[in-house]
Design a protein around this motif. Structure first.
Motif, mmCIF file in Angstrom:
data_model
loop_
_atom_site.group_PDB
_atom_site.id
_atom_site.type_symbol
_atom_site.label_atom_id
_atom_site.label_comp_id
_atom_site.label_asym_id
_atom_site.label_seq_id
_atom_site.Cartn_x
_atom_site.Cartn_y
_atom_site.Cartn_z
ATOM 1 N N SER A 40 39.723 38.174 -12.954
ATOM 2 C CA SER A 40 40.636 38.643 -13.998
ATOM 3 C C SER A 40 40.159 39.909 -14.695
ATOM 4 C CB SER A 40 40.837 37.531 -15.048
ATOM 5 O OG SER A 40 41.425 36.386 -14.467
ATOM 6 N N VAL A 41 38.932 40.339 -14.429
ATOM 7 C CA VAL A 41 38.424 41.564 -15.033
ATOM 8 C C VAL A 41 38.359 42.659 -13.973
ATOM 9 C CG1 VAL A 41 37.088 40.263 -16.721
ATOM 10 C CG2 VAL A 41 35.986 41.019 -14.598
ATOM 11 N N ARG A 42 38.088 43.881 -14.415
ATOM 12 C CA ARG A 42 37.942 44.988 -13.481
ATOM 13 C C ARG A 42 36.626 44.879 -12.716
ATOM 14 N NH1 ARG A 42 39.339 49.208 -18.137
ATOM 15 N NH2 ARG A 42 38.285 47.498 -19.248
ATOM 16 N N ALA A 43 36.592 45.477 -11.538
ATOM 17 C CA ALA A 43 35.436 45.322 -10.656
ATOM 18 C C ALA A 43 34.154 45.787 -11.325
ATOM 19 C CB ALA A 43 35.660 46.098 -9.358
ATOM 20 N N LYS A 44 34.238 46.781 -12.204
ATOM 21 C CA LYS A 44 33.046 47.341 -12.832
ATOM 22 C C LYS A 44 32.415 46.402 -13.859
ATOM 23 C CE LYS A 44 35.776 49.880 -16.291
ATOM 24 N NZ LYS A 44 36.136 51.235 -16.796
ATOM 25 N N ASN A 45 33.068 45.271 -14.149
ATOM 26 C CA ASN A 45 32.533 44.305 -15.107
ATOM 27 C C ASN A 45 32.298 42.932 -14.482
ATOM 28 O OD1 ASN A 45 32.652 46.069 -17.456
ATOM 29 N ND2 ASN A 45 34.879 45.856 -17.338
ATOM 30 N N THR A 46 32.331 42.851 -13.172
ATOM 31 C CA THR A 46 32.230 41.562 -12.480
ATOM 32 C C THR A 46 30.870 40.902 -12.685
ATOM 33 O OG1 THR A 46 33.738 42.395 -10.786
ATOM 34 C CG2 THR A 46 32.507 40.404 -10.277
ATOM 35 N N MET A 47 29.802 41.663 -12.489
ATOM 36 C CA MET A 47 28.474 41.089 -12.638
ATOM 37 C C MET A 47 28.252 40.576 -14.061
ATOM 38 S SD MET A 47 24.752 42.756 -11.796
ATOM 39 C CE MET A 47 25.243 43.114 -10.118
ATOM 40 N N ASN A 48 28.762 41.320 -15.035
ATOM 41 C CA ASN A 48 28.606 40.921 -16.427
ATOM 42 C C ASN A 48 29.279 39.582 -16.702
ATOM 43 O OD1 ASN A 48 30.282 41.121 -19.282
ATOM 44 N ND2 ASN A 48 28.117 41.669 -19.490
ATOM 45 N N ILE A 49 30.529 39.427 -16.289
ATOM 46 C CA ILE A 49 31.258 38.206 -16.611
ATOM 47 C C ILE A 49 30.691 37.014 -15.840
ATOM 48 C CG2 ILE A 49 33.076 38.369 -14.861
ATOM 49 C CD1 ILE A 49 33.557 37.415 -18.572
ATOM 50 N N MET A 50 30.185 37.261 -14.628
ATOM 51 C CA MET A 50 29.560 36.175 -13.875
ATOM 52 C C MET A 50 28.274 35.724 -14.561
ATOM 53 S SD MET A 50 31.386 35.507 -11.085
ATOM 54 C CE MET A 50 30.394 35.032 -9.693
ATOM 55 N N LEU A 51 27.501 36.693 -15.057
ATOM 56 C CA LEU A 51 26.258 36.342 -15.730
ATOM 57 C C LEU A 51 26.527 35.581 -17.020
ATOM 58 C CD1 LEU A 51 23.209 36.443 -15.863
ATOM 59 C CD2 LEU A 51 23.369 38.718 -16.897
ATOM 60 N N THR A 52 27.576 35.947 -17.734
ATOM 61 C CA THR A 52 27.878 35.222 -18.978
ATOM 62 C C THR A 52 28.212 33.764 -18.689
ATOM 63 O OG1 THR A 52 30.231 35.844 -18.945
ATOM 64 C CG2 THR A 52 28.722 37.308 -20.114
ATOM 65 N N ASN A 53 28.860 33.498 -17.556
ATOM 66 C CA ASN A 53 29.150 32.115 -17.195
ATOM 67 C C ASN A 53 27.873 31.340 -16.891
ATOM 68 O OD1 ASN A 53 32.251 31.283 -16.695
ATOM 69 N ND2 ASN A 53 32.004 33.484 -16.434
ATOM 70 N N VAL A 54 26.903 32.011 -16.277
ATOM 71 C CA VAL A 54 25.610 31.366 -16.049
ATOM 72 C C VAL A 54 24.917 31.102 -17.386
ATOM 73 C CG1 VAL A 54 23.341 31.606 -14.987
ATOM 74 C CG2 VAL A 54 25.376 32.410 -13.773
ATOM 75 N N VAL A 55 24.968 32.092 -18.281
ATOM 76 C CA VAL A 55 24.344 31.950 -19.589
ATOM 77 C C VAL A 55 24.968 30.798 -20.380
ATOM 78 C CG1 VAL A 55 24.141 33.067 -21.858
ATOM 79 C CG2 VAL A 55 23.510 34.302 -19.791
ATOM 80 N N GLY A 435 31.528 50.883 -17.435
ATOM 81 C CA GLY A 435 31.536 49.499 -16.983
ATOM 82 C C GLY A 435 30.229 48.810 -17.310
ATOM 83 N N LEU A 436 30.307 47.566 -17.703
ATOM 84 C CA LEU A 436 29.117 46.824 -18.114
ATOM 85 C C LEU A 436 28.134 46.619 -16.971
ATOM 86 C CD1 LEU A 436 30.880 44.282 -20.446
ATOM 87 C CD2 LEU A 436 28.897 45.639 -21.111
ATOM 88 N N ASP A 437 28.635 46.522 -15.757
ATOM 89 C CA ASP A 437 27.731 46.290 -14.635
ATOM 90 C C ASP A 437 26.724 47.426 -14.508
ATOM 91 O OD1 ASP A 437 29.188 44.046 -14.217
ATOM 92 O OD2 ASP A 437 29.947 44.596 -12.242
ATOM 93 N N ARG A 438 27.210 48.650 -14.602
ATOM 94 C CA ARG A 438 26.334 49.797 -14.433
ATOM 95 C C ARG A 438 25.521 50.081 -15.703
ATOM 96 N NH1 ARG A 438 26.087 53.465 -10.475
ATOM 97 N NH2 ARG A 438 25.063 55.455 -10.918
ATOM 98 N N SER A 439 26.144 49.910 -16.877
ATOM 99 C CA SER A 439 25.473 50.276 -18.121
ATOM 100 C C SER A 439 24.487 49.211 -18.604
ATOM 101 C CB SER A 439 26.513 50.537 -19.217
ATOM 102 O OG SER A 439 27.257 49.361 -19.506
ATOM 103 N N SER A 440 24.709 47.945 -18.224
ATOM 104 C CA SER A 440 23.876 46.873 -18.774
ATOM 105 C C SER A 440 23.162 46.024 -17.731
ATOM 106 C CB SER A 440 24.738 45.942 -19.644
ATOM 107 O OG SER A 440 25.337 46.643 -20.713
ATOM 108 N N HIS A 441 23.607 46.087 -16.472
ATOM 109 C CA HIS A 441 23.075 45.147 -15.490
ATOM 110 C C HIS A 441 22.526 45.818 -14.235
ATOM 111 C CE1 HIS A 441 24.675 41.956 -17.977
ATOM 112 N NE2 HIS A 441 25.851 42.561 -17.971
ATOM 113 N N GLY A 442 22.330 47.116 -14.277
ATOM 114 C CA GLY A 442 21.613 47.791 -13.204
ATOM 115 C C GLY A 442 22.421 48.178 -11.994
#
Length: 468
Positions: A40-55, A435-442
């Protein structure tokens, strides 16, 4: 020391297996939430939203173990009170005559689902550290207090209390209010305080569609949630081997089967209504909207799934779809941005589910669900208004809605506001654009995708906008 009979041991073992299996099904819903959110989010934020679910799962596990279960169920005997539990911290004195490890695990699976609901409302624009803070607080304190009110036998709203509110208590069997309304209202405050995503509304205030990047993940997540809901709703009976008196072929297993049926019918009806209504409104068949419609039906029936007839579940799902559609339209008018429609879906449909239960609950099913040893006779208590049961139950349901909205607002609202004032809540415009993936998750979640060639800073984005 009393000797346990062979029959009792077998019964207890089967009930424990049933509860553990239900807990595993509810935990599968975390995977469903992760897939739904990712798609449901844009591809550039996928890693971020997946990590929040783990958290949500790992942080929620510790907070619920240390504090949450105690606040929810740690009251009894001389220290019982209607507001909050005060023992069993870090599972001290567990197991006991009332609770064992399997019960804790089942309740834990519910607790971590609440934070997942809230995460969806504030997706694509929230600092990762904020997730750690609110997930711990919501799972360890805010949610367990509501659990104590409604599900603990000491709770002032509980239908199992010795002092029933309005001679009824609130019926929220699997958590339309306790789980979904709590998560939805928490997400509402987070999204309101953060504000909409960059580009969600243009300079004239008109909404600009920001579509999720992967419909496959959304549909996969929806079916995983559907599968998990069979542990969420039927599993809330906790025990399957309880027979009803004056019959040889009916017991909790009968009500469990009916609960699975009502759950399925409500979700399916909401999905069908959403499919055709959105076709009329937007001019095409929208798979993603149908998925949210299905989930809205499940959320609504969760309160009364065990105490209504199957035909009533169809009506529940029908209205839930329109509640969701109406709230989504209202959200656009108010310039409210919730990428997962979590506040509308879980909050709005959860509130409708509580009201629906007050209207259509059947007296016989109340006694089977909350006093199974009495079967269908023995005690008179309010049931659905439209079923001839008076206003007591509906009054208790409305009280539950009111106090949940108030409690979550006075706890989570200030928390999100404090994070905002400390600049710990929302990311910068530049980070959000990249995007959060690039700015916050490498880096991105995918090896290659179309957004790799998109602007990486806000200044670059602005320059592209100026080009003819």
């Amino acid at each position: 020391m009393a000797v346990t009979s062979w029959e009792t041991s077998v019964t207890d073992s089967i009930n424990t297996i049933y509860l553990l299996f239900s807990a595993y099904l509810v935990f599968v819903m975390q995977l469903g939430f992760a897939m739904l959110c990712a798609g449901s989010v844009r591809a550039k934020n996928t890693m971020n939203i997946m990590l929040t679910n783990v958290v949500d799962a790992v942080v929620g596990s510790l907070s619920y173990f240390l504090f949450g279960f105690a606040f929810a169920y740690g009251a009894g005997g001389t220290d019982a009170n209607p507001f909050i539990g005060s023992r069993f911290f870090a599972l001290k004195d567990i197991p006991n005559e009332n609770y064992d490890y399997s019960f804790f695990l089942y309740q834990w699976a519910f607790a971590i689902a609440v934070a997942g609901i809230t995460s969806g409302s504030i997706a694509e624009r929230t600092q990762f550290s904020a997730y750690l803070v609110f997930s711990f607080f919501l799972t360890g304190f805010v949610y367990p207090i509501v659990v104590h009110w409604v599900w603990s036998s000491s709770g002032w709203l509980s239908p199992n209390s010795s002092e029933l509110l309005f001679n009824s208590g609130a019926i929220d069997f699997a958590g339309s209010g306790v789980v979904h309304l709590v998560g939805g209202i928490a997400g509402l405050w987070g999204a309101l305080i953060e504000g909409p995503r960059v580009g969600r509304f243009d300079v004239f205030g008109k909404p600009v569609a920001i579509r999720g990047h992967n419909a496959t993940l959304v549909i996969l997540g929806t079916f995983l949630l559907w599968f998990g809901w069979f542990g969420f709703n039927p599993g809330s009976f906790n025990k399957i081997l309880i027979s009803y008196p004056n019959t040889y072929d009916q017991g909790n297993w009968t009500s469990i089967g009916r609960t699975a049926v009502t759950t399925t019918l409500a979700g399916s009806t909401a999905g069908i209504v959403t499919l055709f209504s959105r076709r009329l409104l937007v001019g095409h068949w929208d798979a993603l909207d149908v998925c949210n419609g299905v989930l809205g039906g499940f959320v609504a029936i969760t309160s009364g799934c065990s105490v209504v007839e199957p035909w009533a579940a169809i009506l529940c799902g029908f209205i839930a779809a329109w509640v969701l559609i109406g709230l989504n339209m209202l959200a656009l008018k108010l310039k409210y941005d919730d990428p997962l429609e979590a506040a509308q879906l879980h909050g709005g449909c959860g509130a409708w589910g509580l009201i629906f239960t007050g209207l259509f609950t059947k007296e016989e099913f109340i006694l089977q669900t909350f006093q199974p040893g009495l079967g269908a006779t023995g005690v008179l208590r309010p049931f659905g208004v439209l079923m001839g049961g008076g206003w007591g139950l509906l009054g208790a349901q409305l009280v539950e809605i009111t106090v949940i909205v108030a409690w979550v607002s006075v706890t989570m609202g200030p928390l999100f506001y404090a994070l905002h004032k400390l600049s710990l809540l929302r990311i910068s415009v530049e980070e959000e654009t990249v995007g959060l993936d690039r700015s916050s998750h490498g880096g991105y979640a995918y090896i290659a995708h179309s957004e790799e060639n998109q602007p990486r800073t806000y200044a670059e984005y602005a320059r592209l906008q100026e080009k003819p």
